[in-house]
Design a protein around this motif. Structure first.
Motif, PDB file in Angstrom:
ATOM      1  N   LEU A  73       0.782  -1.371  -0.046  1.00  0.00           N
ATOM      2  CA  LEU A  73       0.018  -0.119   0.065  1.00  0.00           C
ATOM      3  C   LEU A  73       0.964   1.305   0.090  1.00  0.00           C
ATOM      4  O   LEU A  73       0.180   2.357  -0.367  1.00  0.00           O
ATOM      5  CB  LEU A  73      -0.982  -0.076   0.956  1.00  0.00           C
ATOM      6  CG  LEU A  73      -2.265  -0.865   1.200  1.00  0.00           C
ATOM      7  CD1 LEU A  73      -3.045  -0.980   2.231  1.00  0.00           C
ATOM      8  CD2 LEU A  73      -3.184  -0.444  -0.044  1.00  0.00           C
ATOM      9  N   GLU A  74       2.048   1.197   0.281  1.00  0.00           N
ATOM     10  CA  GLU A  74       2.900   2.317   0.171  1.00  0.00           C
ATOM     11  C   GLU A  74       3.251   2.827  -1.143  1.00  0.00           C
ATOM     12  O   GLU A  74       2.830   4.020  -1.571  1.00  0.00           O
ATOM     13  CB  GLU A  74       4.377   2.092   0.774  1.00  0.00           C
ATOM     14  CG  GLU A  74       4.581   2.015   2.180  1.00  0.00           C
ATOM     15  CD  GLU A  74       5.627   2.107   2.752  1.00  0.00           C
ATOM     16  OE1 GLU A  74       6.476   2.559   2.180  1.00  0.00           O
ATOM     17  OE2 GLU A  74       5.924   2.007   4.012  1.00  0.00           O
ATOM     18  N   GLN A  75       3.243   1.954  -2.220  1.00  0.00           N
ATOM     19  CA  GLN A  75       3.351   2.338  -3.590  1.00  0.00           C
ATOM     20  C   GLN A  75       1.981   2.106  -4.481  1.00  0.00           C
ATOM     21  O   GLN A  75       2.004   2.785  -5.378  1.00  0.00           O
ATOM     22  CB  GLN A  75       4.315   1.288  -4.226  1.00  0.00           C
ATOM     23  CG  GLN A  75       5.806   1.406  -3.450  1.00  0.00           C
ATOM     24  CD  GLN A  75       6.957   0.752  -4.326  1.00  0.00           C
ATOM     25  OE1 GLN A  75       6.902   0.865  -5.577  1.00  0.00           O
ATOM     26  NE2 GLN A  75       7.543  -0.128  -3.728  1.00  0.00           N
ATOM     27  N   TYR A  76       1.010   1.533  -3.904  1.00  0.00           N
ATOM     28  CA  TYR A  76      -0.123   1.410  -4.843  1.00  0.00           C
ATOM     29  C   TYR A  76      -1.304   1.841  -3.878  1.00  0.00           C
ATOM     30  O   TYR A  76      -1.543   1.494  -2.541  1.00  0.00           O
ATOM     31  CB  TYR A  76      -0.491  -0.224  -4.896  1.00  0.00           C
ATOM     32  CG  TYR A  76       0.589  -0.643  -5.926  1.00  0.00           C
ATOM     33  CD1 TYR A  76       0.429  -0.764  -7.568  1.00  0.00           C
ATOM     34  CD2 TYR A  76       1.849  -1.298  -5.441  1.00  0.00           C
ATOM     35  CE1 TYR A  76       1.597  -1.205  -8.129  1.00  0.00           C
ATOM     36  CE2 TYR A  76       2.894  -1.957  -6.231  1.00  0.00           C
ATOM     37  CZ  TYR A  76       2.635  -1.980  -7.688  1.00  0.00           C
ATOM     38  OH  TYR A  76       3.781  -2.445  -8.426  1.00  0.00           O
ATOM     39  N   ALA A  77      -2.434   2.371  -4.589  1.00  0.00           N
ATOM     40  CA  ALA A  77      -3.307   2.791  -4.031  1.00  0.00           C
ATOM     41  C   ALA A  77      -4.588   1.855  -4.280  1.00  0.00           C
ATOM     42  O   ALA A  77      -4.566   1.168  -5.571  1.00  0.00           O
ATOM     43  CB  ALA A  77      -4.220   3.783  -4.626  1.00  0.00           C
ATOM     44  N   ALA A 201      -3.300  11.739  -8.153  1.00  0.00           N
ATOM     45  CA  ALA A 201      -4.569  11.542  -7.560  1.00  0.00           C
ATOM     46  C   ALA A 201      -5.437  11.497  -8.608  1.00  0.00           C
ATOM     47  O   ALA A 201      -6.720  10.883  -8.857  1.00  0.00           O
ATOM     48  CB  ALA A 201      -4.748  12.382  -6.417  1.00  0.00           C
ATOM     49  N   GLU A 202      -5.378  12.681  -9.546  1.00  0.00           N
ATOM     50  CA  GLU A 202      -6.240  12.815 -10.589  1.00  0.00           C
ATOM     51  C   GLU A 202      -6.360  11.520 -11.540  1.00  0.00           C
ATOM     52  O   GLU A 202      -7.635  11.212 -12.142  1.00  0.00           O
ATOM     53  CB  GLU A 202      -6.084  14.263 -11.293  1.00  0.00           C
ATOM     54  CG  GLU A 202      -7.002  14.517 -12.602  1.00  0.00           C
ATOM     55  CD  GLU A 202      -6.735  15.655 -13.417  1.00  0.00           C
ATOM     56  OE1 GLU A 202      -7.257  15.967 -14.251  1.00  0.00           O
ATOM     57  OE2 GLU A 202      -5.571  16.237 -12.816  1.00  0.00           O
ATOM     58  N   GLY A 260     -18.156  -2.821   1.830  1.00  0.00           N
ATOM     59  CA  GLY A 260     -16.952  -3.499   1.232  1.00  0.00           C
ATOM     60  C   GLY A 260     -15.639  -2.863   1.824  1.00  0.00           C
ATOM     61  O   GLY A 260     -14.613  -3.815   2.119  1.00  0.00           O
ATOM     62  N   TYR A 261     -15.463  -1.607   2.315  1.00  0.00           N
ATOM     63  CA  TYR A 261     -14.282  -1.230   3.082  1.00  0.00           C
ATOM     64  C   TYR A 261     -14.250  -1.796   4.424  1.00  0.00           C
ATOM     65  O   TYR A 261     -13.190  -2.026   4.949  1.00  0.00           O
ATOM     66  CB  TYR A 261     -14.180   0.516   3.102  1.00  0.00           C
ATOM     67  CG  TYR A 261     -13.685   0.979   1.795  1.00  0.00           C
ATOM     68  CD1 TYR A 261     -12.424   0.970   1.848  1.00  0.00           C
ATOM     69  CD2 TYR A 261     -14.312   1.620   0.922  1.00  0.00           C
ATOM     70  CE1 TYR A 261     -11.799   1.645   0.479  1.00  0.00           C
ATOM     71  CE2 TYR A 261     -13.759   2.258  -0.232  1.00  0.00           C
ATOM     72  CZ  TYR A 261     -12.631   2.157  -0.499  1.00  0.00           C
ATOM     73  OH  TYR A 261     -12.169   2.769  -1.581  1.00  0.00           O
ATOM     74  N   ALA A 262     -15.391  -1.737   4.959  1.00  0.00           N
ATOM     75  CA  ALA A 262     -15.491  -2.614   6.311  1.00  0.00           C
ATOM     76  C   ALA A 262     -15.064  -3.995   6.425  1.00  0.00           C
ATOM     77  O   ALA A 262     -14.319  -4.457   7.361  1.00  0.00           O
ATOM     78  CB  ALA A 262     -16.806  -2.497   6.801  1.00  0.00           C
ATOM     79  N   ALA A 263     -15.136  -4.773   5.136  1.00  0.00           N
ATOM     80  CA  ALA A 263     -14.747  -6.202   4.950  1.00  0.00           C
ATOM     81  C   ALA A 263     -13.288  -6.299   4.687  1.00  0.00           C
ATOM     82  O   ALA A 263     -12.531  -6.830   5.568  1.00  0.00           O
ATOM     83  CB  ALA A 263     -15.274  -6.563   3.850  1.00  0.00           C
ATOM     84  N   ALA A 284      -4.487   3.993   5.135  1.00  0.00           N
ATOM     85  CA  ALA A 284      -3.689   3.457   3.891  1.00  0.00           C
ATOM     86  C   ALA A 284      -4.830   3.019   2.761  1.00  0.00           C
ATOM     87  O   ALA A 284      -4.310   2.877   1.681  1.00  0.00           O
ATOM     88  CB  ALA A 284      -2.785   2.291   4.241  1.00  0.00           C
ATOM     89  N   LEU A 285      -5.847   2.770   3.316  1.00  0.00           N
ATOM     90  CA  LEU A 285      -6.913   2.153   2.302  1.00  0.00           C
ATOM     91  C   LEU A 285      -7.677   3.391   1.724  1.00  0.00           C
ATOM     92  O   LEU A 285      -8.394   2.995   0.528  1.00  0.00           O
ATOM     93  CB  LEU A 285      -7.784   1.052   3.067  1.00  0.00           C
ATOM     94  CG  LEU A 285      -7.365  -0.056   3.580  1.00  0.00           C
ATOM     95  CD1 LEU A 285      -8.596  -0.821   4.223  1.00  0.00           C
ATOM     96  CD2 LEU A 285      -6.795  -0.975   2.446  1.00  0.00           C
ATOM     97  N   ASP A 286      -7.584   4.561   2.038  1.00  0.00           N
ATOM     98  CA  ASP A 286      -8.235   5.667   1.732  1.00  0.00           C
ATOM     99  C   ASP A 286      -7.998   5.962   0.184  1.00  0.00           C
ATOM    100  O   ASP A 286      -6.816   5.856  -0.252  1.00  0.00           O
ATOM    101  CB  ASP A 286      -7.860   6.743   2.448  1.00  0.00           C
ATOM    102  CG  ASP A 286      -8.189   6.868   3.982  1.00  0.00           C
ATOM    103  OD1 ASP A 286      -9.134   5.679   4.084  1.00  0.00           O
ATOM    104  OD2 ASP A 286      -8.203   7.452   4.690  1.00  0.00           O
ATOM    105  N   PHE A 287      -9.027   6.154  -0.540  1.00  0.00           N
ATOM    106  CA  PHE A 287      -8.660   6.488  -1.909  1.00  0.00           C
ATOM    107  C   PHE A 287      -8.550   7.975  -2.184  1.00  0.00           C
ATOM    108  O   PHE A 287      -9.402   8.874  -1.387  1.00  0.00           O
ATOM    109  CB  PHE A 287     -10.100   6.056  -2.749  1.00  0.00           C
ATOM    110  CG  PHE A 287      -9.781   5.997  -4.487  1.00  0.00           C
ATOM    111  CD1 PHE A 287      -8.942   5.188  -4.898  1.00  0.00           C
ATOM    112  CD2 PHE A 287     -10.579   7.130  -5.104  1.00  0.00           C
ATOM    113  CE1 PHE A 287      -8.487   5.434  -6.269  1.00  0.00           C
ATOM    114  CE2 PHE A 287     -10.210   7.036  -6.392  1.00  0.00           C
ATOM    115  CZ  PHE A 287      -9.187   6.296  -7.108  1.00  0.00           C
TER     116      PHE A 287
END
Length: 288
Positions: A73-77, A201-202, A260-263, A284-287
């Protein structure tokens, strides 16, 4: 964001399974307005998990296991769409004989970083205090034959194996999804779509919209995707391919949403508490 007519297409890797080809058909064939062209690589989930863990710049977007996220997650969203998450769609443990005690037995799994294996480990921690014996990694399409032929005692299977294992004379010992849902009440997180954060981000938001549009276009005109699905379905019966799509492509594919995010958080938090994965950083999971 690369334009659709740019000479450098977006490099993406996903599996040849019907759910992925169904989801990405419209985008891969240039039918999503304004989306970048795609340079598609078909790869087993174990391969894409490894690429993500290495942090290789060779691919921009990958389909990976949710279980690999703590390492990448450091390199990928995490994109909030395009993946596989649902109910009644969990991995199965199969054996040649019903009711086999797996304590000390050899079990084949599709990847040591797969969500299936993580769910299996959480299940085993609850129901197999003695633990299994050896775990061997095999491509998912080879596992049922290995169980049938006796080279392993049991196999952890995913995807269309839910519909075809009886053809191999095998028995369902346990359903990892049933265990997960009964103990958490949450849907089952399986496969995620991730993209390099360095895209910006865009661009990431535009990618998510392209994936979401591709899903919705597939739902609106399922016949349009059939040639792509059939070409890569590894000789699956068309009816089984349709079952596969119906099970793994659902509302969570278009939008993870709160449940979904809760899962995903629930899976990774519980696994970290068991010492199975590193803890993920807050947000870390935030888009973007």
């Amino acid at each position: 964001m690369r334009s659709s007519n740019n000479a450098e297409p977006l490099k993406i890797a996903y599996s040849p399974c019907p759910n992925d080809t169904f989801v990405f058909d419209a985008w891969a064939h240039g039918r999503v307005p304004g989306a970048p062209a795609l340079d598609v690589t078909f790869a087993d989930i174990d391969v894409t998990n490894g690429i993500a863990e290495r942090g290789s710049a060779e691919l921009d977007v990958l389909k990976v296991s949710y279980a690999v996220l703590p390492w990448v997650l450091e390199q990928y969203a995490l994109l909030p769409c395009g993946g596989a998450l649902g109910r009644g769609c969990g991995p199965l443990v199969l054996t040649r004989e019903p009711g086999l005690d797996l304590t000390g037995r050899t079990v084949a799994v599709p990847s040591e970083r797969s969500t299936a294996y993580l769910l299996f480990r959480l299940w085993a921690a609850d129901v197999l205090p003695g633990g299994v014996g050896e775990v061997v990694v095999l491509p998912f399409h080879e596992i049922m034959a290995a169980v049938r032929d006796g080279s392993v005692d049991a196999g952890l299977v995913i995807h269309e194996a839910r519909f075809t294992y009886q053809d191999y004379g095998l028995h369902r010992l346990a359903d990892m999804g049933e265990h997960w849902e009964s103990t958490t009440g949450l849907p089952i997180p399986l496969g995620a779509i991730i993209a390099r954060r360095s895209l910006g981000a865009e661009a990431l938001r535009a990618l998510a919209e392209a994936a979401r549009t591709s899903v919705r276009m597939a739902w609106a005109d399922p016949e349009a995707s059939r040639p792509y699905v059939r070409a890569h379905a590894q000789e699956l019966d068309p009816a089984v391919a349709d079952q596969h799509i119906g099970l793994y492509v659902n509302e969570f594919t278009a939008n993870l949403g709160e449940a979904g995010y809760a899962a995903v958080r629930g899976l990774l938090t519980r696994a970290a508490a068991e010492g199975l994965v590193p803890a993920i950083a807050p947000g870390a999971l935030d888009f973007p």
